[in-house]
Design a protein around this motif. Structure first.
Motif, mmCIF file in Angstrom:
data_model
loop_
_atom_site.group_PDB
_atom_site.id
_atom_site.type_symbol
_atom_site.label_atom_id
_atom_site.label_comp_id
_atom_site.label_asym_id
_atom_site.label_seq_id
_atom_site.Cartn_x
_atom_site.Cartn_y
_atom_site.Cartn_z
ATOM 1 N N GLN A 274 8.763 5.494 0.747
ATOM 2 C CA GLN A 274 8.936 5.182 2.164
ATOM 3 C C GLN A 274 7.600 4.857 2.835
ATOM 4 O OE1 GLN A 274 10.967 8.745 3.501
ATOM 5 N NE2 GLN A 274 12.962 7.736 3.342
ATOM 6 N N ILE A 275 6.511 4.939 2.054
ATOM 7 C CA ILE A 275 5.181 4.628 2.591
ATOM 8 C C ILE A 275 4.477 3.661 1.639
ATOM 9 C CG2 ILE A 275 2.938 5.517 3.308
ATOM 10 C CD1 ILE A 275 4.225 8.178 3.900
ATOM 11 N N ASN A 276 4.156 2.481 2.131
ATOM 12 C CA ASN A 276 3.426 1.486 1.347
ATOM 13 C C ASN A 276 2.218 1.007 2.141
ATOM 14 O OD1 ASN A 276 5.575 1.500 -0.585
ATOM 15 N ND2 ASN A 276 6.714 0.097 0.744
ATOM 16 N N THR A 277 1.219 0.510 1.442
ATOM 17 C CA THR A 277 0.056 -0.056 2.115
ATOM 18 C C THR A 277 -0.575 -1.124 1.228
ATOM 19 O OG1 THR A 277 -2.130 0.402 3.085
ATOM 20 C CG2 THR A 277 -1.495 1.714 1.184
ATOM 21 N N ASP A 278 -1.249 -2.084 1.862
ATOM 22 C CA ASP A 278 -1.969 -3.111 1.116
ATOM 23 C C ASP A 278 -3.469 -2.834 1.091
ATOM 24 O OD1 ASP A 278 -2.687 -3.616 3.708
ATOM 25 O OD2 ASP A 278 -2.078 -5.724 3.714
ATOM 26 N N ASN A 279 -3.855 -1.594 1.407
ATOM 27 C CA ASN A 279 -5.274 -1.230 1.453
ATOM 28 C C ASN A 279 -5.505 0.011 0.609
ATOM 29 O OD1 ASN A 279 -7.585 0.480 2.842
ATOM 30 N ND2 ASN A 279 -7.966 -1.661 3.346
ATOM 31 N N GLY A 280 -6.342 -0.116 -0.409
ATOM 32 C CA GLY A 280 -6.579 0.992 -1.325
ATOM 33 C C GLY A 280 -7.208 2.191 -0.651
ATOM 34 N N GLN A 281 -8.143 1.943 0.289
ATOM 35 C CA GLN A 281 -8.793 3.049 0.983
ATOM 36 C C GLN A 281 -7.776 3.831 1.817
ATOM 37 O OE1 GLN A 281 -12.198 3.709 0.554
ATOM 38 N NE2 GLN A 281 -11.658 5.650 1.532
ATOM 39 N N ALA A 282 -6.848 3.105 2.435
ATOM 40 C CA ALA A 282 -5.808 3.770 3.227
ATOM 41 C C ALA A 282 -4.901 4.605 2.329
ATOM 42 C CB ALA A 282 -4.987 2.729 3.993
ATOM 43 N N LEU A 283 -4.634 4.111 1.116
ATOM 44 C CA LEU A 283 -3.785 4.850 0.178
ATOM 45 C C LEU A 283 -4.422 6.199 -0.169
ATOM 46 C CD1 LEU A 283 -1.109 4.316 -1.425
ATOM 47 C CD2 LEU A 283 -2.570 3.679 -3.359
ATOM 48 N N VAL A 284 -5.705 6.182 -0.440
ATOM 49 C CA VAL A 284 -6.420 7.425 -0.749
ATOM 50 C C VAL A 284 -6.407 8.366 0.451
ATOM 51 C CG1 VAL A 284 -8.673 8.401 -1.324
ATOM 52 C CG2 VAL A 284 -7.885 6.343 -2.488
ATOM 53 N N GLU A 285 -6.641 7.824 1.639
ATOM 54 C CA GLU A 285 -6.691 8.657 2.837
ATOM 55 C C GLU A 285 -5.332 9.292 3.120
ATOM 56 O OE1 GLU A 285 -8.396 10.530 6.163
ATOM 57 O OE2 GLU A 285 -9.198 9.659 4.314
ATOM 58 N N MET A 286 -4.256 8.543 2.921
ATOM 59 C CA MET A 286 -2.917 9.104 3.160
ATOM 60 C C MET A 286 -2.610 10.217 2.172
ATOM 61 S SD MET A 286 -0.519 5.897 4.378
ATOM 62 C CE MET A 286 -0.782 4.917 2.908
ATOM 63 N N ALA A 287 -3.051 10.051 0.927
ATOM 64 C CA ALA A 287 -2.860 11.123 -0.054
ATOM 65 C C ALA A 287 -3.675 12.348 0.330
ATOM 66 C CB ALA A 287 -3.248 10.630 -1.447
ATOM 67 N N ARG A 288 -4.902 12.117 0.787
ATOM 68 C CA ARG A 288 -5.758 13.237 1.189
ATOM 69 C C ARG A 288 -5.154 14.011 2.362
ATOM 70 N NH1 ARG A 288 -9.595 14.736 4.490
ATOM 71 N NH2 ARG A 288 -9.319 12.871 5.785
ATOM 72 N N LEU A 289 -4.417 13.304 3.211
ATOM 73 C CA LEU A 289 -3.783 13.941 4.359
ATOM 74 C C LEU A 289 -2.479 14.655 4.007
ATOM 75 C CD1 LEU A 289 -4.368 11.167 7.052
ATOM 76 C CD2 LEU A 289 -5.527 13.380 6.874
ATOM 77 N N GLY A 290 -2.103 14.598 2.745
ATOM 78 C CA GLY A 290 -0.930 15.347 2.306
ATOM 79 C C GLY A 290 0.393 14.633 2.436
ATOM 80 N N LEU A 291 0.362 13.286 2.484
ATOM 81 C CA LEU A 291 1.600 12.537 2.689
ATOM 82 C C LEU A 291 2.357 12.257 1.397
ATOM 83 C CD1 LEU A 291 0.468 9.986 5.421
ATOM 84 C CD2 LEU A 291 1.584 12.204 5.699
ATOM 85 N N GLY A 292 1.731 12.470 0.245
ATOM 86 C CA GLY A 292 2.461 12.231 -0.993
ATOM 87 C C GLY A 292 1.555 12.037 -2.199
ATOM 88 N N ILE A 293 2.160 11.556 -3.288
ATOM 89 C CA ILE A 293 1.469 11.333 -4.564
ATOM 90 C C ILE A 293 1.135 9.847 -4.686
ATOM 91 C CG2 ILE A 293 1.687 11.452 -7.083
ATOM 92 C CD1 ILE A 293 3.654 13.762 -6.698
ATOM 93 N N ILE A 294 -0.048 9.559 -5.198
ATOM 94 C CA ILE A 294 -0.455 8.170 -5.409
ATOM 95 C C ILE A 294 -0.840 7.958 -6.865
ATOM 96 C CG2 ILE A 294 -1.250 7.835 -3.052
ATOM 97 C CD1 ILE A 294 -4.144 8.169 -4.103
ATOM 98 N N MET A 295 -0.723 6.713 -7.321
ATOM 99 C CA MET A 295 -1.250 6.298 -8.618
ATOM 100 C C MET A 295 -2.453 5.401 -8.348
ATOM 101 S SD MET A 295 0.558 4.248 -11.811
ATOM 102 C CE MET A 295 0.596 2.648 -10.991
ATOM 103 N N ILE A 296 -3.604 5.784 -8.896
ATOM 104 C CA ILE A 296 -4.832 5.055 -8.593
ATOM 105 C C ILE A 296 -5.839 5.265 -9.719
ATOM 106 C CG2 ILE A 296 -6.069 6.895 -7.346
ATOM 107 C CD1 ILE A 296 -6.661 4.677 -5.195
ATOM 108 N N ASP A 297 -6.822 4.397 -9.799
ATOM 109 C CA ASP A 297 -7.882 4.542 -10.794
ATOM 110 C C ASP A 297 -8.693 5.805 -10.474
ATOM 111 O OD1 ASP A 297 -10.223 4.318 -12.385
ATOM 112 O OD2 ASP A 297 -10.148 2.146 -12.319
ATOM 113 N N PRO A 298 -8.884 6.710 -11.474
ATOM 114 C CA PRO A 298 -9.697 7.916 -11.240
ATOM 115 C C PRO A 298 -11.092 7.606 -10.709
ATOM 116 C CG PRO A 298 -8.540 8.068 -13.331
ATOM 117 C CD PRO A 298 -8.329 6.670 -12.829
ATOM 118 N N LEU A 299 -11.597 6.422 -11.037
ATOM 119 C CA LEU A 299 -12.917 6.001 -10.577
ATOM 120 C C LEU A 299 -13.028 6.032 -9.059
ATOM 121 C CD1 LEU A 299 -15.597 4.480 -11.591
ATOM 122 C CD2 LEU A 299 -14.356 2.390 -11.008
ATOM 123 N N TYR A 300 -11.924 5.714 -8.371
ATOM 124 C CA TYR A 300 -11.964 5.553 -6.925
ATOM 125 C C TYR A 300 -11.825 6.871 -6.160
ATOM 126 C CZ TYR A 300 -10.955 0.710 -8.260
ATOM 127 O OH TYR A 300 -10.975 -0.540 -8.840
#
Length: 302
Positions: A223-249
């Motif tokens: 129910q939450i999508n974004t076209d910005n990788g930085q925003a994806l990380v920030e939303m995960a950090r805020l506790g909104l859900g699980i993300i799949m991302i490169d560990p490097l980032y």
């Protein structure tokens, strides 16, 4: 008198012959055969229609026409010498603008910290950083250097591999305190997963592989999508859900324990090369080549 524009090199040789006192000395100075210098002076005289230099076995002397032409053309020598100095300075000190393109996460985490050193190393080069998580056409967007993920089609681009793109799954401690951390990919249906999505791709198929070789493919509903990788990380950090991302980032977030890896008994089998790319040597400036080589030395994502 016809235009001298097509005989400027002849005129410069004429000045050198008079300055140095002989055809041979001018030939040596200009790295030309003596016969070529003599021929070019003769061509200049033919073009003007008057003899410029009286030749003898002992010395050269200017005719009246030659004296007038020498005086009138004195600014040419200074212009050529000044232009040569400018060219030498440009060759020794790269200058101009270099535009660099990358994804938001790579740009903020890895390129921006390098800008201070690049500016000290190349003070005459202006740097422009374009951060976008969509495909960028280097020529259309006038980009000099880019960091791209994935195999590149055969083209005029030059690519240098600087790492491998991998995948991992992460959530915040707050999120995991409210829900049990998933142990198996099938449990993701009971979790809020967040996706990267833009006009060209939607990363809603997550692939998993266990050490014993078992594999799973999960189509993730979100129910939450974004076209910005930085925003994806920030939303995960805020506790909104699980993300799949490169560990490097998310290295800083993991070290700070604001994000925690989940499904650690599984890995994603897909990897992609990370390339530093630019146009071929014939299409790039010396400034671009300098920044390209500097980034090639310090960027390593392996």
């Amino acid at each position: 008198m016809k235009s001298l524009l097509n005989h400027l090199s002849h005129l410069y040789l004429f000045q050198e012959v008079i300055r140095l006192g002989s055809f041979q000395a001018a030939a040596t100075q200009c790295d030309l055969p003596r016969s070529s210098v003599s021929k070019k002076i003769q061509q200049l005289e033919e073009h003007i229609g008057q003899r410029l230099i009286q030749r003898s076995t002992r010395k050269l002397s200017l005719t009246e026409a030659g004296m007038s032409l020498l005086q009138a053309s004195q600014p040419l020598k200074k212009m050529i010498e000044d232009s040569q100095r400018v060219m030498e300075d440009l060759d020794l000190t790269p200058s101009g603008k270099v535009k660099i393109s990358s994804s938001s996460l790579i740009g903020q985490n890895y390129l921006l910290p390098l800008f201070e050193q690049l500016r000290k190393q190349y003070p005459n080069i202006s740097l422009e950083l374009s951060l976008s998580d969509t495909y960028v056409d280097l020529i259309e967007e006038q980009v000099d250097i880019a960091i791209r993920i994935g195999d590149l089609p055969s083209s005029s681009l030059v690519a240098r591999k600087i790492g491998e793109h991998r995948w991992g799954w992460y959530a915040s401690p707050t999120y995991l305190q409210e829900r049990n951390a998933p142990i198996h990919p099938d449990e993701l249906k009971d979790h809020q997963c967040m996706l990267f999505k833009n006009n060209s791709i939607t990363l809603d198929h997550w692939f998993f592989k266990q050490a014993n070789g078992d594999t799973k493919s999960i189509k993730v509903a979100s129910q939450i999508n974004t076209d910005n990788g930085q925003a994806l990380v920030e939303m995960a950090r805020l506790g909104l859900g699980i993300i799949m991302i490169d560990p490097l980032y998310v290295q800083k977030e993991v070290e700070a324990k604001t994000l925690i890896p989940v499904l650690t008994d599984w890995s994603n089998p897909d990897t992609y090369p990370i390339n530093l790319v630019c146009l071929g040597r014939n299409y790039r400036s010396r400034a671009t080549t300098s920044i390209w080589e500097a980034l090639s030395l310090v960027l390593n994502f392996d």
